[in-house]
Design a protein around this motif. Structure first.
Motif, PDB file in Angstrom:
ATOM      1  N   ILE A  78       2.258 103.396  24.279  1.00  0.00           N
ATOM      2  CA  ILE A  78       2.824 102.503  25.299  1.00  0.00           C
ATOM      3  C   ILE A  78       3.912 103.234  26.081  1.00  0.00           C
ATOM      4  O   ILE A  78       3.959 103.166  27.315  1.00  0.00           O
ATOM      5  CB  ILE A  78       3.378 101.217  24.649  1.00  0.00           C
ATOM      6  CG1 ILE A  78       2.225 100.335  24.145  1.00  0.00           C
ATOM      7  CG2 ILE A  78       4.265 100.443  25.606  1.00  0.00           C
ATOM      8  CD1 ILE A  78       2.668  99.188  23.259  1.00  0.00           C
ATOM      9  N   GLU A 127       2.416 105.803  28.468  1.00  0.00           N
ATOM     10  CA  GLU A 127       1.828 105.180  29.660  1.00  0.00           C
ATOM     11  C   GLU A 127       2.920 104.661  30.582  1.00  0.00           C
ATOM     12  O   GLU A 127       2.796 104.724  31.807  1.00  0.00           O
ATOM     13  CB  GLU A 127       0.883 104.045  29.253  1.00  0.00           C
ATOM     14  CG  GLU A 127      -0.434 104.566  28.692  1.00  0.00           C
ATOM     15  CD  GLU A 127      -1.429 103.457  28.403  1.00  0.00           C
ATOM     16  OE1 GLU A 127      -1.450 102.458  29.142  1.00  0.00           O
ATOM     17  OE2 GLU A 127      -2.186 103.607  27.439  1.00  0.00           O
ATOM     18  N   ARG A 128       3.987 104.156  30.013  1.00  0.00           N
ATOM     19  CA  ARG A 128       5.096 103.645  30.825  1.00  0.00           C
ATOM     20  C   ARG A 128       5.742 104.799  31.597  1.00  0.00           C
ATOM     21  O   ARG A 128       6.042 104.674  32.794  1.00  0.00           O
ATOM     22  CB  ARG A 128       6.133 102.988  29.923  1.00  0.00           C
ATOM     23  CG  ARG A 128       7.181 102.196  30.659  1.00  0.00           C
ATOM     24  CD  ARG A 128       8.163 101.596  29.696  1.00  0.00           C
ATOM     25  NE  ARG A 128       7.696 100.341  29.160  1.00  0.00           N
ATOM     26  CZ  ARG A 128       8.191  99.768  28.063  1.00  0.00           C
ATOM     27  NH1 ARG A 128       9.117 100.365  27.365  1.00  0.00           N
ATOM     28  NH2 ARG A 128       7.749  98.612  27.652  1.00  0.00           N
ATOM     29  N   ASP A 162       3.549 105.817  34.454  1.00  0.00           N
ATOM     30  CA  ASP A 162       3.647 104.870  35.568  1.00  0.00           C
ATOM     31  C   ASP A 162       4.922 105.108  36.364  1.00  0.00           C
ATOM     32  O   ASP A 162       4.916 105.046  37.600  1.00  0.00           O
ATOM     33  CB  ASP A 162       3.666 103.428  35.044  1.00  0.00           C
ATOM     34  CG  ASP A 162       2.293 102.989  34.590  1.00  0.00           C
ATOM     35  OD1 ASP A 162       2.186 101.970  33.881  1.00  0.00           O
ATOM     36  OD2 ASP A 162       1.320 103.675  34.934  1.00  0.00           O
ATOM     37  N   PHE A 209       0.466  95.846  28.150  1.00  0.00           N
ATOM     38  CA  PHE A 209       0.622  95.881  29.610  1.00  0.00           C
ATOM     39  C   PHE A 209      -0.049  94.699  30.289  1.00  0.00           C
ATOM     40  O   PHE A 209       0.280  94.378  31.426  1.00  0.00           O
ATOM     41  CB  PHE A 209       0.066  97.200  30.165  1.00  0.00           C
ATOM     42  CG  PHE A 209       0.886  98.404  29.797  1.00  0.00           C
ATOM     43  CD1 PHE A 209       0.444  99.300  28.832  1.00  0.00           C
ATOM     44  CD2 PHE A 209       2.124  98.627  30.366  1.00  0.00           C
ATOM     45  CE1 PHE A 209       1.218 100.403  28.468  1.00  0.00           C
ATOM     46  CE2 PHE A 209       2.909  99.723  30.003  1.00  0.00           C
ATOM     47  CZ  PHE A 209       2.449 100.608  29.057  1.00  0.00           C
TER      48      PHE A 209
END
Lengths: 134, 200
Positions: free
Chosen positions: A33, A36-37, A40, B68
């Motif tokens: 997570i 991916e954060r 982004d 998400f």
């Protein structure tokens, strides 16, 4: 046979639950997570600006080349271009035609309105000599 | 109302509350959701993938996607958190099966003589394997056979025959219409018959 194959190919419930209870599984999920954060955030930051610039620079270069090409095509020393401003002015003076004052001329054109200092000086000297001869 | 349905409703309420907290940034609530649903998601993934390491990967992928996607989850527009999570899991398994098809690790030529003989015997006798050793052989062989199917076919057959789900539930899980599920199921069974027919 088909149903038996489907059920035979599956992992047993006990084995599946063992996989779900794998050590540090949740830690790995959190790490994924966070990764991916970060990806982004990079995508929305200056990396995005660089990515846009990477595409914009070639496009701008093409525009610059096209503009330079147009300027070259309409350069004043072109044999097919208009005659020098001084020659036009002399021709008009010889014929007694009035010449537009500089303030009335369009500076966007390369017509007889656009004169250089040398042209003006040459004309004045020329006029002076002609008056002297008369 | 039966005790089981009361427990289901209570569970849903807990999930909704935890999902709302996780959406607001409460990591402890998200961890609770993970602990409540990891076994169920792993069992579901195990229907499609018969390797524990692959099941573990799918569980990771599902919960990362869920984190998400929480912003898009709404109790009003979705059946339940568990059903919504199952849908994410089914899609993840479907994507993995499609990826596996693109990098085939086995073809019909990879079946050993022993496997072919066993399969031929089973097809003739229509008897199931009884002991553990045969079950292990059957699982690998079954996986090789099912790998010959398209991902869509394998998905619908697994949900129908493996999970025993009704068509309407499969439609909800996959996002397909009921008609599409029925058509796919029919085509999938025909495709499986063709694959098995090469060994009969």
């Amino acid at each position: 046979m088909g149903r038996a194959l489907i059920r035979a190919s599956a992992l047993g419930d006990a084995e599946a639950e063992e996989a779900a209870n794998a050590p540090f599984l949740y830690a790995r999920i959190r790490a994924r997570i966070e990764a991916e954060r970060r990806a982004d955030e990079r995508a929305s930051g200056w990396f995005a600006t660089l990515a846009v610039a990477r595409r914009a620079v070639p496009a701008l270069a093409l525009v610059a080349i096209a503009a330079a090409g147009s300027c070259w095509a309409i350069r004043p020393d072109s044999q097919e271009g208009p005659p020098p401003a001084g020659a036009l002015i002399e021709a008009r003076l010889a014929q007694g035609e009035p010449i537009a004052v500089v303030s009335a001329c369009s500076i966007a054109t390369k017509e007889e309105c656009l004169v250089s200092t040398d042209d003006v000086l040459a004309l004045l000297v020329n006029e002076g000599e002609q008056e002297t001869e008369r | 109302m039966t005790t089981e349905s009361q427990l289901d409703l209570a569970g849903e309420a807990i999930d909704e509350s935890l999902a709302a907290s996780a959406r607001a940034g409460d990591d402890a609530a998200f961890e609770q959701l993970f602990l409540r649903h990891r076994a169920r998601i792993a069992r579901l993934a195990g229907r499609f993938l018969n390797r524990p390491d692959k099941v573990e990967e799918i569980v990771q992928e599902v919960f990362a996607k869920t984190y998400f996607a929480l912003a898009d989850y709404s109790a009003r527009s979705n059946a339940s958190f568990a059903a919504w999570l199952s849908r994410i899991a089914v899609n993840a398994c479907y994507d993995e099966m499609r990826r596996a098809r693109r990098r085939p690790e086995s073809s019909l030529n990879d079946f050993t003589d022993e496997e072919v003989a066993w399969l031929s015997q089973q097809l003739r006798a229509e008897a199931g394997a009884a002991d553990i050793e045969s079950a292990v052989i059957s699982r690998d062989l079954a996986d090789k056979l099912l790998a010959q199917l398209k991902a869509d076919d394998r998905l619908v057959l697994t949900l129908l025959d493996g999970e025993g789900l009704p068509v309407a539930d499969i439609a909800a899980l996959t996002g397909w219409t009921v008609s599409k599920v029925k058509v796919r199921a029919h085509r999938a069974r025909s495709a499986l018959r063709r694959v098995l027919g090469q060994f009969a």
